[in-house]
Write a protein that holds these residues in place. Structure first.
Motif, PDB file in Angstrom:
ATOM      1  N   ASP A 395      41.909  -9.806 116.753  1.00  0.00           N
ATOM      2  CA  ASP A 395      42.886  -9.536 115.693  1.00  0.00           C
ATOM      3  C   ASP A 395      44.295  -9.315 116.223  1.00  0.00           C
ATOM      4  O   ASP A 395      45.275  -9.638 115.541  1.00  0.00           O
ATOM      5  N   LEU A 396      44.404  -8.747 117.419  1.00  0.00           N
ATOM      6  CA  LEU A 396      45.720  -8.436 117.969  1.00  0.00           C
ATOM      7  C   LEU A 396      46.150  -9.379 119.081  1.00  0.00           C
ATOM      8  O   LEU A 396      47.334  -9.440 119.413  1.00  0.00           O
ATOM      9  N   GLY A 397      45.191 -10.086 119.680  1.00  0.00           N
ATOM     10  CA  GLY A 397      45.523 -10.965 120.798  1.00  0.00           C
ATOM     11  C   GLY A 397      45.772 -10.213 122.091  1.00  0.00           C
ATOM     12  O   GLY A 397      46.503 -10.689 122.965  1.00  0.00           O
ATOM     13  N   ILE A 398      45.173  -9.033 122.223  1.00  0.00           N
ATOM     14  CA  ILE A 398      45.404  -8.233 123.427  1.00  0.00           C
ATOM     15  C   ILE A 398      44.355  -8.552 124.485  1.00  0.00           C
ATOM     16  O   ILE A 398      43.343  -9.210 124.224  1.00  0.00           O
ATOM     17  N   SER A 399      44.602  -8.042 125.694  1.00  0.00           N
ATOM     18  CA  SER A 399      43.701  -8.283 126.821  1.00  0.00           C
ATOM     19  C   SER A 399      42.631  -7.209 126.896  1.00  0.00           C
ATOM     20  O   SER A 399      42.689  -6.192 126.198  1.00  0.00           O
ATOM     21  N   ASP A 400      41.667  -7.417 127.793  1.00  0.00           N
ATOM     22  CA  ASP A 400      40.641  -6.392 128.020  1.00  0.00           C
ATOM     23  C   ASP A 400      41.278  -5.075 128.452  1.00  0.00           C
ATOM     24  O   ASP A 400      40.853  -4.002 128.013  1.00  0.00           O
ATOM     25  N   ALA A 401      42.281  -5.140 129.314  1.00  0.00           N
ATOM     26  CA  ALA A 401      42.931  -3.925 129.798  1.00  0.00           C
ATOM     27  C   ALA A 401      43.528  -3.126 128.654  1.00  0.00           C
ATOM     28  O   ALA A 401      43.501  -1.889 128.659  1.00  0.00           O
ATOM     29  N   GLN A 402      44.043  -3.808 127.656  1.00  0.00           N
ATOM     30  CA  GLN A 402      44.761  -3.143 126.568  1.00  0.00           C
ATOM     31  C   GLN A 402      43.840  -2.504 125.529  1.00  0.00           C
ATOM     32  O   GLN A 402      44.319  -1.987 124.519  1.00  0.00           O
ATOM     33  N   LEU A 403      42.543  -2.493 125.813  1.00  0.00           N
ATOM     34  CA  LEU A 403      41.616  -1.723 124.994  1.00  0.00           C
ATOM     35  C   LEU A 403      41.652  -0.242 125.351  1.00  0.00           C
ATOM     36  O   LEU A 403      41.010   0.582 124.710  1.00  0.00           O
ATOM     37  N   LYS A 404      42.379   0.099 126.404  1.00  0.00           N
ATOM     38  CA  LYS A 404      42.662   1.476 126.790  1.00  0.00           C
ATOM     39  C   LYS A 404      44.162   1.571 127.106  1.00  0.00           C
ATOM     40  O   LYS A 404      44.812   0.590 127.446  1.00  0.00           O
ATOM     41  N   LEU A 405      44.705   2.774 126.995  1.00  0.00           N
ATOM     42  CA  LEU A 405      46.066   2.993 127.450  1.00  0.00           C
ATOM     43  C   LEU A 405      46.081   3.146 128.962  1.00  0.00           C
ATOM     44  O   LEU A 405      45.098   3.614 129.557  1.00  0.00           O
ATOM     45  N   PRO A 406      47.172   2.769 129.610  1.00  0.00           N
ATOM     46  CA  PRO A 406      47.261   3.001 131.057  1.00  0.00           C
ATOM     47  C   PRO A 406      47.463   4.478 131.364  1.00  0.00           C
ATOM     48  O   PRO A 406      48.142   5.192 130.623  1.00  0.00           O
ATOM     49  N   ILE A 407      46.855   4.950 132.456  1.00  0.00           N
ATOM     50  CA  ILE A 407      47.170   6.285 132.942  1.00  0.00           C
ATOM     51  C   ILE A 407      48.633   6.274 133.371  1.00  0.00           C
ATOM     52  O   ILE A 407      49.076   5.345 134.048  1.00  0.00           O
ATOM     53  N   PRO A 408      49.425   7.269 132.987  1.00  0.00           N
ATOM     54  CA  PRO A 408      50.845   7.256 133.360  1.00  0.00           C
ATOM     55  C   PRO A 408      51.045   7.119 134.859  1.00  0.00           C
ATOM     56  O   PRO A 408      50.327   7.720 135.667  1.00  0.00           O
ATOM     57  N   GLU A 409      52.016   6.322 135.226  1.00  0.00           N
ATOM     58  CA  GLU A 409      52.293   6.019 136.627  1.00  0.00           C
ATOM     59  C   GLU A 409      52.495   7.285 137.459  1.00  0.00           C
ATOM     60  O   GLU A 409      51.938   7.427 138.553  1.00  0.00           O
ATOM     61  N   LYS A 410      53.261   8.223 136.943  1.00  0.00           N
ATOM     62  CA  LYS A 410      53.550   9.445 137.701  1.00  0.00           C
ATOM     63  C   LYS A 410      52.300  10.280 137.914  1.00  0.00           C
ATOM     64  O   LYS A 410      52.141  10.936 138.950  1.00  0.00           O
ATOM     65  N   GLU A 411      51.381  10.288 136.937  1.00  0.00           N
ATOM     66  CA  GLU A 411      50.146  11.047 137.084  1.00  0.00           C
ATOM     67  C   GLU A 411      49.316  10.535 138.255  1.00  0.00           C
ATOM     68  O   GLU A 411      48.700  11.303 138.989  1.00  0.00           O
ATOM     69  N   LEU A 412      49.291   9.227 138.424  1.00  0.00           N
ATOM     70  CA  LEU A 412      48.522   8.639 139.514  1.00  0.00           C
ATOM     71  C   LEU A 412      49.101   9.006 140.872  1.00  0.00           C
ATOM     72  O   LEU A 412      48.379   9.127 141.865  1.00  0.00           O
ATOM     73  N   VAL A 413      50.423   9.209 140.910  1.00  0.00           N
ATOM     74  CA  VAL A 413      51.079   9.622 142.153  1.00  0.00           C
ATOM     75  C   VAL A 413      50.798  11.090 142.443  1.00  0.00           C
ATOM     76  O   VAL A 413      50.491  11.466 143.576  1.00  0.00           O
ATOM     77  N   LEU A 414      50.883  11.926 141.415  1.00  0.00           N
ATOM     78  CA  LEU A 414      50.746  13.372 141.602  1.00  0.00           C
ATOM     79  C   LEU A 414      49.303  13.816 141.793  1.00  0.00           C
ATOM     80  O   LEU A 414      49.050  14.829 142.443  1.00  0.00           O
ATOM     81  N   ASN A 415      48.375  13.093 141.210  1.00  0.00           N
ATOM     82  CA  ASN A 415      46.962  13.471 141.311  1.00  0.00           C
ATOM     83  C   ASN A 415      46.188  12.324 141.928  1.00  0.00           C
ATOM     84  O   ASN A 415      45.845  11.352 141.258  1.00  0.00           O
ATOM     85  N   ASN A 416      45.905  12.442 143.209  1.00  0.00           N
ATOM     86  CA  ASN A 416      45.256  11.339 143.916  1.00  0.00           C
ATOM     87  C   ASN A 416      43.788  11.181 143.564  1.00  0.00           C
ATOM     88  O   ASN A 416      43.132  10.254 144.052  1.00  0.00           O
ATOM     89  N   LEU A 417      43.251  12.062 142.724  1.00  0.00           N
ATOM     90  CA  LEU A 417      41.863  11.921 142.278  1.00  0.00           C
ATOM     91  C   LEU A 417      41.742  11.073 141.012  1.00  0.00           C
ATOM     92  O   LEU A 417      40.642  10.675 140.633  1.00  0.00           O
ATOM     93  N   LEU A 418      42.867  10.816 140.353  1.00  0.00           N
ATOM     94  CA  LEU A 418      42.829   9.990 139.151  1.00  0.00           C
ATOM     95  C   LEU A 418      42.725   8.517 139.521  1.00  0.00           C
ATOM     96  O   LEU A 418      43.390   8.049 140.460  1.00  0.00           O
ATOM     97  N   GLU A 419      41.916   7.799 138.787  1.00  0.00           N
ATOM     98  CA  GLU A 419      41.808   6.357 138.956  1.00  0.00           C
ATOM     99  C   GLU A 419      42.482   5.674 137.769  1.00  0.00           C
ATOM    100  O   GLU A 419      42.330   6.121 136.617  1.00  0.00           O
ATOM    101  N   PRO A 420      43.230   4.587 137.997  1.00  0.00           N
ATOM    102  CA  PRO A 420      43.850   3.888 136.867  1.00  0.00           C
ATOM    103  C   PRO A 420      42.811   3.212 135.996  1.00  0.00           C
ATOM    104  O   PRO A 420      41.693   2.910 136.467  1.00  0.00           O
ATOM    105  N   ASN A 421      43.140   2.995 134.763  1.00  0.00           N
ATOM    106  CA  ASN A 421      42.248   2.208 133.917  1.00  0.00           C
ATOM    107  C   ASN A 421      42.252   0.764 134.381  1.00  0.00           C
ATOM    108  O   ASN A 421      43.275   0.250 134.850  1.00  0.00           O
ATOM    109  N   PRO A 422      41.118   0.074 134.282  1.00  0.00           N
ATOM    110  CA  PRO A 422      41.022  -1.310 134.771  1.00  0.00           C
ATOM    111  C   PRO A 422      42.086  -2.201 134.157  1.00  0.00           C
ATOM    112  O   PRO A 422      42.394  -2.112 132.970  1.00  0.00           O
ATOM    113  N   GLY A 423      42.659  -3.037 135.009  1.00  0.00           N
ATOM    114  CA  GLY A 423      43.645  -4.017 134.542  1.00  0.00           C
ATOM    115  C   GLY A 423      45.080  -3.571 134.658  1.00  0.00           C
ATOM    116  O   GLY A 423      46.008  -4.370 134.465  1.00  0.00           O
TER     117      GLY A 423
END
Length: 426
Positions: A395-423
């Motif tokens: 319906d929207l033409g989005i990708s598999d990755a866009q079925l989730k929001l991305p983890i904020p870039e700064k959070e991934l830098v500050l917390n090395n235990l966080l994994e980004p969402n796929p894609g």
């Protein structure tokens, strides 16, 4: 604010509503929750209402419409997919504002729970704990429905925390809402957390997980109970007393940063606005003749299409509805399958539309989804409705990755235990 670096309570110089009465403006700060007296806990609860309302930012309330095809950039030339692609990026400010805001609010809720737990046993203690558990369930619903698995913090900490699984987050939300159902006050006013508010949110949570019999049963409790009945859009979306809202934030102008309506009106409009977003072209064709929701939902001012549900513009703020009875009709209709057609038609009839008779499960689900889009336009449902029903990509033409929001870039830098969402990369 990163979730691992909360140390001190922020100063809360805000107004809001407690579970029993409106409190005056009262600044309150503390370095430790153990310093809060019973009176302080009441004042702190007042602040928690405000914090949960304001911290995620105004766009958090319409983000599912922004990335769900309901809205487009008002003065741009692109369609919904262009807006979606511009917003679903790890460095996007709206993404980080909402993530940080939900965890900021969670910090305050956790402090409230710790403080209230040390109070002497009483019915009021139970009510405060119930409201706090409701807010924690509400915060985590917003997190899991956007990002999937996220760190579950039952106590505040300065440590790095890894993501819990999505299933673990949903289970935690259910446990919080069960506590709220048991402990929160009985319904008295829709600007206060209540047992009914917790049941309504639980119905939404059950539906999201595909627990259909439980979702339908909870929705039916609210539909058939004595506290609520469907009411007119003129009352609901023009800040008039009504019988439909189950829980809403009052969003008083003096204590709010949530000025949603300024995003939708032009500066030439009588209430003025920045006109950042307009209804997508198909939204302007969404409502049938005779639909009583149309005038309250969309409008044309001059040559500009506008969302009309939040009428204050730059002149003030509008209440933020969290749960209302129409959603319960739609939850019951969807959760029961085609045997729930009566609930769907009840809602349609109340909104001025004739009954329908879809043939087959697929046609029926599409009819429910269409009614959800009409009823809940610009209230923050559309993208996740499409995601949970497996329709977002087509319906929207989005990708598999866009079925989730991305983890904020700064959070991934500050917390090395966080994994980004796929894609979304590292």
């Amino acid at each position: 604010m990163n979730i691992r670096i909360f140390i001190l309570l922020a100063i809360i110089s805000i107004t809001g509503l407690s579970c029993q009465k409106q409190l005056d403006l009262y600044p309150h700060s503390a370095a430790s929750s153990t310093n809060l007296s019973a009176k302080d806990v009441e004042l702190f609860l007042n602040g928690v209402y405000n914090k949960v309302q304001n911290a995620p930012g105004r766009e958090s309330y319409i983000f599912s419409d922004l990335i769900g095809g309901n809205l487009i950039t008002a003065r741009g030339t692109g369609g919904p997919i262009q807006l979606i692609n511009s917003l679903l990026r790890p460095e996007q400010a709206m993404i980080s504002t909402s993530w940080n805001g939900y965890y900021n609010a969670l910090y305050q809720v956790n402090v409230l729970l710790e403080s209230a737990s040390s109070m002497e046993a009483s019915s009021r203690k139970d009510e405060i704990l119930g409201a706090a558990h409701f807010f924690r369930g509400y915060i985590y619903y917003n997190l899991v429905s956007r990002w999937g698995g996220v760190p579950v913090l039952q106590k505040n900490t300065t440590e790095n925390i890894a993501r819990n699984s999505e299933a673990e987050v949903w289970a935690f939300i259910e446990s919080e809402l069960n506590l709220a159902i048991n402990q929160a006050p009985n319904y008295s006013n829709y600007y206060y957390v209540s047992k009914d508010a917790a049941k309504a949110l639980m119905a939404r949570v059950k539906l999201a997980q595909g627990k259909m019999p439980e979702a339908a049963a909870l929705a039916e409790q609210l539909i058939t109970g004595s506290n609520f009945k469907l009411d007119s859009f003129e009352k609901i979306f023009r800040n008039q007393q009504n019988t439909e809202e189950i829980f809403a934030f009052k969003n008083l102008t003096a204590e709010s940063t949530i000025t949603i309506s300024t995003l939708f009106y032009t500066y030439a409009h009588p209430v003025k606005g920045s006109y950042a977003y307009a209804p997508a072209n198909d939204v302007m064709q969404l409502f049938e003749d005779g639909d009583k929701r149309k005038a309250m939902s969309i409008d044309v001012y001059g040559s500009d299409n506008v969302i009309n549900k939040y009428p204050s513009g730059q002149s003030g703020t509008d209440p933020i509805i969290v749960t209302r009875l129409a959603e319960m009709y739609l939850i019951s209709a969807e959760a029961q399958g085609i045997t729930g057609l009566g609930r769907l038609n009840d809602l349609r009839n109340t909104r001025g539309l004739p009954s329908i008779s879809p043939v087959g499960d697929a046609a029926y689900l599409n009819a429910v989804l269409l009614e959800r889009r009409r009823e809940l336009l610009a209230e923050g449902f559309r993208w996740y409705d499409l995601v949970r029903l497996g329709k977002a990509k087509t319906d929207l033409g989005i990708s598999d990755a866009q079925l989730k929001l991305p983890i904020p870039e700064k959070e991934l830098v500050l917390n090395n235990l966080l994994e980004p969402n796929p894609g979304y990369g590292n």
